[in-house]
Enzyme design. Structure first.
Site, PDB file in Angstrom:
ATOM      1  N   GLU A  35       0.823  -1.212   0.000  1.00 38.29           N
ATOM      2  CA  GLU A  35       0.000   0.000   0.000  1.00 38.29           C
ATOM      3  C   GLU A  35       0.859   1.264   0.000  1.00 38.29           C
ATOM      4  O   GLU A  35       0.480   2.276  -0.570  1.00 38.29           O
ATOM      5  CB  GLU A  35      -0.981   0.000   1.174  1.00 38.29           C
ATOM      6  CG  GLU A  35      -2.066  -1.074   1.067  1.00 38.29           C
ATOM      7  CD  GLU A  35      -2.932  -0.970  -0.193  1.00 38.29           C
ATOM      8  OE1 GLU A  35      -3.076   0.135  -0.758  1.00 38.29           O
ATOM      9  OE2 GLU A  35      -3.463  -2.010  -0.632  1.00 38.29           O
ATOM     10  N   TYR A 115      -6.790   7.111   3.415  1.00 41.97           N
ATOM     11  CA  TYR A 115      -6.958   6.081   2.383  1.00 41.97           C
ATOM     12  C   TYR A 115      -6.047   4.885   2.639  1.00 41.97           C
ATOM     13  O   TYR A 115      -6.501   3.734   2.703  1.00 41.97           O
ATOM     14  CB  TYR A 115      -6.677   6.656   0.984  1.00 41.97           C
ATOM     15  CG  TYR A 115      -6.522   5.557  -0.046  1.00 41.97           C
ATOM     16  CD1 TYR A 115      -7.647   4.901  -0.537  1.00 41.97           C
ATOM     17  CD2 TYR A 115      -5.272   5.144  -0.482  1.00 41.97           C
ATOM     18  CE1 TYR A 115      -7.526   3.857  -1.439  1.00 41.97           C
ATOM     19  CE2 TYR A 115      -5.134   4.110  -1.380  1.00 41.97           C
ATOM     20  CZ  TYR A 115      -6.270   3.466  -1.863  1.00 41.97           C
ATOM     21  OH  TYR A 115      -6.140   2.432  -2.743  1.00 41.97           O
ATOM     22  N   ASP A 133     -10.008   6.309  -2.722  1.00 39.87           N
ATOM     23  CA  ASP A 133      -9.033   7.053  -3.536  1.00 39.87           C
ATOM     24  C   ASP A 133      -9.754   7.601  -4.767  1.00 39.87           C
ATOM     25  O   ASP A 133     -10.989   7.566  -4.837  1.00 39.87           O
ATOM     26  CB  ASP A 133      -7.852   6.134  -3.912  1.00 39.87           C
ATOM     27  CG  ASP A 133      -8.273   5.030  -4.866  1.00 39.87           C
ATOM     28  OD1 ASP A 133      -9.497   4.854  -5.096  1.00 39.87           O
ATOM     29  OD2 ASP A 133      -7.387   4.341  -5.406  1.00 39.87           O
TER      30      ASP A 133
HETATM   31  N1  ADE Z   1      -4.049   0.482  -5.267  1.00 33.97           N
HETATM   32  C1  ADE Z   1      -3.882   0.715  -3.967  1.00 33.97           C
HETATM   33  N2  ADE Z   1      -4.023  -0.394  -3.252  1.00 33.97           N
HETATM   34  C2  ADE Z   1      -4.280  -1.390  -4.127  1.00 33.97           C
HETATM   35  C3  ADE Z   1      -4.494  -2.771  -4.004  1.00 33.97           C
HETATM   36  N3  ADE Z   1      -4.482  -3.366  -2.816  1.00 33.97           N
HETATM   37  N4  ADE Z   1      -4.719  -3.478  -5.127  1.00 33.97           N
HETATM   38  C4  ADE Z   1      -4.725  -2.864  -6.312  1.00 33.97           C
HETATM   39  N5  ADE Z   1      -4.521  -1.565  -6.496  1.00 33.97           N
HETATM   40  C5  ADE Z   1      -4.287  -0.828  -5.411  1.00 33.97           C
END
Ligand code: ADE
Length: 343
Positions: A35, A115, A133
Site C-alpha cells: 500500500e 486512504y 481514492d
Molecule cells: N491500489 C492501492 N491499493 C491497491 C491494491 N491493494 N490493489 C490494487 N490496487 C491498489
C-alpha cells in the site's frame, strides 16, 4: 439493494481479480509495503519493486536491520522517497512495540493518510474502514449519479461516508480491493466498460446516461516548465555523480549528474527528454563534459555501472543515463526501472 450490490461486486472480484503479488497473503508486512508503494504509483510499476523488496527484506525485522542507503537503493526509480524513509523508520519502531493492530495506530504513522490506513487496516486486519481514492470516488459518483465536485474536501467526505455504508463489514479488505479493481479495470475515467460491469444494474449514473460526465473535477493546474541542463562526464565506463545535500527539499542524499553552471555554446546535446514531478515539468538536456565541472569536483565521485545499481540515484539521472546508453554513446549496462506515474 445493499446486499445484492455487495454480493455482485464480491462475486465479480472473486472470479476476475488480477493476480497481484501482494494478494497472495494478507499478513501485515506485505500489505503495508504494497500500500505504501502503491501511493501515487501504478500497479504495473510497483510489481517488480515489491517482489525485489520482499525478497531482500522478507519481514519487518529484516527491514529494521537494514541500512537506510540500501532501502533507498531498492526504492530507487519508484519516486517519492520519503515513503521509503518512513517505512524504514516505522519498521524500526515496530520491532519494539510490535506491528500495529488498530486503524488509528496505522493512521498515526508518517506518510499514511486515511486512504492508506483504511486499505491496510481492512486488508491486513479485517477492520471495516472504507478506502477511498480517486478510483473509488469515480465509482461512487457514477453509482449515485452525483455531479458534486470531488476536489472539495467536504464533498470527498460525503463520498467517503457513502463508501462506508456500502462497505461489506464481513469482507472489508476484499470489498475495498473490489472497488479499487472496478475503478482500475472497468469503471474507467474516459471509456467506462459498462457492458462488463458487475454492478451496472445498481448504477444511477449509467441509468441516466451520464457516466462519462462523472465525476466532476476542477481543471488541473497547468504544469510549469523548468529547464534543467546536466553534464555527463565519463572515465572508462564510470560516470561522475554528485550527492544532493541534506538541505534539499526533495531527494536529499540521492546522487545525480551535476548541473551546468554557465552557458555552453556550440556543444551538441547527448540527450533531451522531459520528466514530470507533480506540477513541475523538467525539460532536461544532457551535455558531454570532458572533465568534472570545477565547482563540483570535491563533492562528486566516480560510479561504475555496478555501483550505480546499489546507489540511490534520482530518476532524472537514471533516465538520462539509460537514454544515453541506448543511443550507444556511453556506458555499459546501466538499467533504468520501469516507467511510473508521478515522480
Ligand atoms: N491500489 C492501492 N491499493 C491497491 C491494491 N491493494 N490493489 C490494487 N490496487 C491498489
Amino acid at each position: 439493494m445493499i446486499g445484492p450490490f455487495r454480493r455482485a461486486l464480491l462475486a465479480w472480484y472473486d472470479a476476475s481479480r488480477r493476480d497481484l503479488p501482494w494478494r497472495r497473503n494478507n499478513d501485515f508486512y506485505p500489505v503495508w509495503l504494497s500500500e505504501i508503494m502503491l501511493q501515487q504509483t501504478r500497479v504495473e510499476a510497483v510489481i517488480p519493486y515489491f517482489d525485489r523488496f520482499l525478497a531482500r527484506f522478507p519481514n519487518t525485522a529484516a527491514l529494521a536491520d537494514a541500512a537506510e542507503s540500501e532501502v533507498l537503493a531498492l526504492w530507487s526509480g519508484l519516486g517519492y522517497y520519503s515513503r521509503a524513509r518512513n517505512l524504514h523508520r516505522a519498521a524500526r519502531s515496530f520491532t519494539e512495540r510490535g506491528d500495529p493492530s488498530r486503524y488509528d495506530e496505522i493512521l498515526a504513522l508518517a506518510g499514511i493518510g486515511p486512504y492508506t490506513a483504511a486499505a491496510i487496516a481492512s486488508i491486513a486486519l479485517g477492520l471495516p474502514h472504507a478506502a477511498v481514492d480517486g478510483n473509488v470516488l469515480r465509482v461512487i459518483s457514477r453509482l449515485k449519479n452525483d455531479a458534486s465536485e470531488i476536489s472539495q474536501a467536504a464533498i470527498r467526505a460525503r463520498f467517503t461516508k457513502e463508501a462506508q455504508s456500502l462497505l461489506d463489514p464481513r469482507r472489508p479488505g476484499d470489498f475495498n480491493q473490489a472497488m479499487m479493481e472496478l475503478g482500475a479495470t472497468v469503471c474507467l475515467p474516459r471509456n467506462p466498460r459498462c457492458g462488463e460491469c458487475p454492478v451496472q444494474r445498481f448504477c444511477e449514473g449509467r441509468a441516466a446516461g451520464r457516466e462519462r460526465e462523472l465525476p466532476v473535477k476542477r481543471r488541473k493546474d497547468q504544469a510549469r516548465d523548468i529547464p534543467l541542463d546536466l553534464l555527463l562526464t565519463t572515465r572508462g565506463n564510470e560516470v561522475f555523480l554528485i550527492r544532493r545535500g541534506a538541505q534539499e527539499r526533495r531527494l536529499a542524499g540521492f546522487w545525480e549528474l551535476p548541473q551546468k553552471q554557465g552557458p555552453i555554446r556550440g556543444v551538441k546535446p547527448l540527450a533531451k527528454f522531459t520528466h514530470r514531478i507533480v506540477n513541475d515539468r523538467f525539460r532536461v538536456t544532457v551535455y558531454a563534459a570532458s572533465s568534472p565541472p570545477p565547482t563540483f569536483r570535491e563533492a562528486g565521485e566516480w560510479f561504475s555501472p555496478e555501483r550505480i545499481t546499489q546507489t540511490p540515484v534520482t530518476t532524472i539521472t537514471r533516465k538520462a543515463l539509460t537514454l544515453i546508453e541506448r543511443s550507444g554513446r556511453v556506458l555499459g549496462k546501466l538499467r533504468t526501472p520501469p516507467k511510473r506515474s508521478g515522480q
